[in-house]
Design a protein around this motif. Sequence first.
Motif, PDB file in Angstrom:
ATOM      1  N   THR A  27       0.869  -1.178   0.000  1.00  0.00           N
ATOM      2  CA  THR A  27       0.000   0.000   0.000  1.00  0.00           C
ATOM      3  C   THR A  27       0.905   1.227   0.000  1.00  0.00           C
ATOM      4  N   TYR A  63      -0.226  -7.651  -4.604  1.00  0.00           N
ATOM      5  CA  TYR A  63      -1.246  -6.603  -4.751  1.00  0.00           C
ATOM      6  C   TYR A  63      -0.595  -5.265  -4.506  1.00  0.00           C
ATOM      7  N   LYS A  64      -1.012  -4.311  -5.276  1.00  0.00           N
ATOM      8  CA  LYS A  64      -0.482  -2.972  -5.040  1.00  0.00           C
ATOM      9  C   LYS A  64      -1.607  -1.957  -5.044  1.00  0.00           C
ATOM     10  N   ILE A  65      -1.721  -1.237  -3.933  1.00  0.00           N
ATOM     11  CA  ILE A  65      -2.740  -0.198  -3.818  1.00  0.00           C
ATOM     12  C   ILE A  65      -2.005   1.138  -3.826  1.00  0.00           C
ATOM     13  N   GLN A  66      -2.207   1.906  -4.858  1.00  0.00           N
ATOM     14  CA  GLN A  66      -1.551   3.206  -4.966  1.00  0.00           C
ATOM     15  C   GLN A  66      -2.582   4.276  -4.652  1.00  0.00           C
ATOM     16  N   ASN A  67      -2.450   4.845  -3.469  1.00  0.00           N
ATOM     17  CA  ASN A  67      -3.403   5.859  -3.016  1.00  0.00           C
ATOM     18  C   ASN A  67      -2.634   7.051  -2.454  1.00  0.00           C
ATOM     19  N   SER A  94      -3.007  -4.470  -9.548  1.00  0.00           N
ATOM     20  CA  SER A  94      -2.709  -3.116  -9.110  1.00  0.00           C
ATOM     21  C   SER A  94      -3.975  -2.281  -9.158  1.00  0.00           C
ATOM     22  N   VAL A  95      -4.125  -1.446  -8.149  1.00  0.00           N
ATOM     23  CA  VAL A  95      -5.251  -0.522  -8.106  1.00  0.00           C
ATOM     24  C   VAL A  95      -4.661   0.867  -7.923  1.00  0.00           C
ATOM     25  N   LEU A 145      -8.860  -7.100   1.878  1.00  0.00           N
ATOM     26  CA  LEU A 145      -8.339  -6.136   0.896  1.00  0.00           C
ATOM     27  C   LEU A 145      -9.420  -5.806  -0.134  1.00  0.00           C
ATOM     28  N   VAL A 192     -10.757  -2.125  -0.894  1.00  0.00           N
ATOM     29  CA  VAL A 192     -10.704  -1.490  -2.214  1.00  0.00           C
ATOM     30  C   VAL A 192     -12.117  -1.075  -2.648  1.00  0.00           C
TER      31      VAL A 192
END
Lengths: 264, 444
Positions: free
Chosen positions: B204, B232-236, B261-262, B422, B426
């Motif tokens: 994250t 998993y990649k959460i780009q916030n 990826s999000v 997760l 999301v």
Amino acid sequence: MLEIRDLHAKVEGREILRGIDLRVNAGEVHAIMGPNGSGKSTLAQVLAGRDSYQVTAGEVRYEGRDLLTLAPEERAVAGIFLSFQYPVEIPGVGNLYFMRTALNALRLQRGLEAIDAMDFLTLAKEKMKLVEMDPSFVNRSVNEGFSGGEKKRNEILQMAILEPKLAILDETDSGLDIDALRTIAAGVNALRAPDRALLVVTHYQRLLEYIVPDHVHVMVNGRLVASGGKDLALELEKRGYAGFEPQPATPATNATRTAVGARP
Amino acid sequence: MSGAANAFLQGISRPESKANGDHPSWLNSLRRSAFEWVGAHGFPTGKDEAWKYTQVAPILEIPFAPAEPGARRALSPDEVIEIAGELGGPRLVFVNGYFVPELSALKSLPAGVKLGSLASAFTQEGEALESLLWRRFRERPQTFTALNAALGEDGAFIRIPAHTSVEEPIHLVFLSDAGATPLVSHPLSVVFAGAGSRVTIVETHAGIAGGIYLSNAVTEIVLDDGAVVEHYKIQNEAESAFHLAFMDVRQGRASRFSAHSVAVGAALARHEVKVALEAPEAQVVLNGLYLPRGRQLLDNPTTIEHAAPHCTSRELYKGVVDGHGRGIFDGRVVVQPGAMKTDASQTNKNLLLSTSAQAYTRPRLEIFADDVKCAHGAAVGQLDDEALYYLRTRGIPQQAARDLLTDAFTAEMLELIQVPPLRSRVRQMLATRFADCPSAGVPA
């Protein structure tokens, strides 16, 4: 409940409705019959609020309000429901979720509390019996991969859940075999009520054997050219639409048009 | 190199390490070489095919300073969970690129599993890291990965021994906290998955507050034969932040790698993925969802290299672009000579919610072998007017109808997330994103 006066409408620049007058009271069932291209479905869509259909003249009052100024969702809140001739497939939106969202949207806009998922499931199951719909359909995406008959059942299921005051059924019989037609008609009949009106748009008389109308109107070339009781439908079945020649554009049919709107 | 590039480079370099412990000599030498490489090659421009959409020039105009260990204010573990979510497994937390043990939660792990900060692994795992990092630098030098090698000091280190499964997801949380001074950090994460091992890793990346910062992140993942890794990649990131990430994956025989990826945050973000299928029967799945709005640019370059026969690759990227946002998918699939029976498919779909939104989609198949199966498809479209009208006739207000159809478009990507907490996180992230954007969907 519904009063249409001298309604003219264009679709893609072409005039399709050329002066419709019609009055529908609560509790009545009106059938509009006519050949292909006569403007029946256009009338249904104009009443539901499709914005690509342009009203060029006339007015529609629904429960005293100017219907034509309302957005489609406002018309639904006011109690109007259109059963589509070609229901739209919406991949990724669950059928049950869609119907609950719709019902709750109506409820919230009417100042009522939202109904929760469990209560809604109970309600939906009960209504599904009405149209003999397979419960597996609730988990599928809206209309996606449904056969023609399943789509029409799904429309009537929505009608049963949303409980409109004025339901417009656009060619609900098209593409149905006789068993499906009987089932769907039985579902519609179960929804007949003194405070509910039905406007049934159909090409064939067949549907009207099951959903028996109080009034039958014949639409040709964008105008209602004749009105009568349920026998008019039988007469049409024998004579066909050929007897109703397209009317000239001059207002020579005033008498007929007045008669169409008249109460019995 | 331009004056701006020079000033940028001088601004972000630093004379001495801020991480714990001295660097081993191989690392010092790598860092020097990498820095010199950047000095000699400069920064990518619009003329570089791979950087056609991610314009670097505006970043070079910003007077960035190197990040220091520690946030501007103390954070509590609860705040970290608030920002990044609780996934039930071990959690490593990094602030401005540096490991923060107090915020991390290292649960008991199977015997032999190593999980900790990279700074300490540089000495303990020197040999493996030396060969991996040198190899990447020599084989694929790129300005920002070289800068990461030259200036990065910390990140995550994960080693899963052969035939070991880690059941709970390992959560790597990279938080950035920039104040008045724009900061740049270079986190580097390294994952060695031993033969037949299994692990799930969630990254994250988020901003603690606003502020301008550049997160220049690199992730290296090596799968030995038969390893199964889910990433998993959460780009916030904060809305004025820049995020340039590179994930480099090498796969052994019959290994399986999947990445999801999000991307929702940052003013400009690039998440580049390169996967090398180096031995037969390896399988890779790359999924991505990007949702630029406002003036955001979210770039997703991917390269899958089929270097061995009988490998499978699947890609599904979806973009939802609103406002003046730009969403980019640039997917390269290279089938090397001899990579027979390659089975590759790639799909990119974009939904434009406004008339000023832009989507760029570039499927690129480069096939140098016979007897392969490669398919690709790309689509850019708008919400279906018929479906919108249908929903509205049922009483669903216009905006809610638009949201419902947009959700339907993204739902497929959510379902692919195999970590339930997760997935719900999301889902919630997307729901608030659509809800807090009053202009969403209104054509300009």
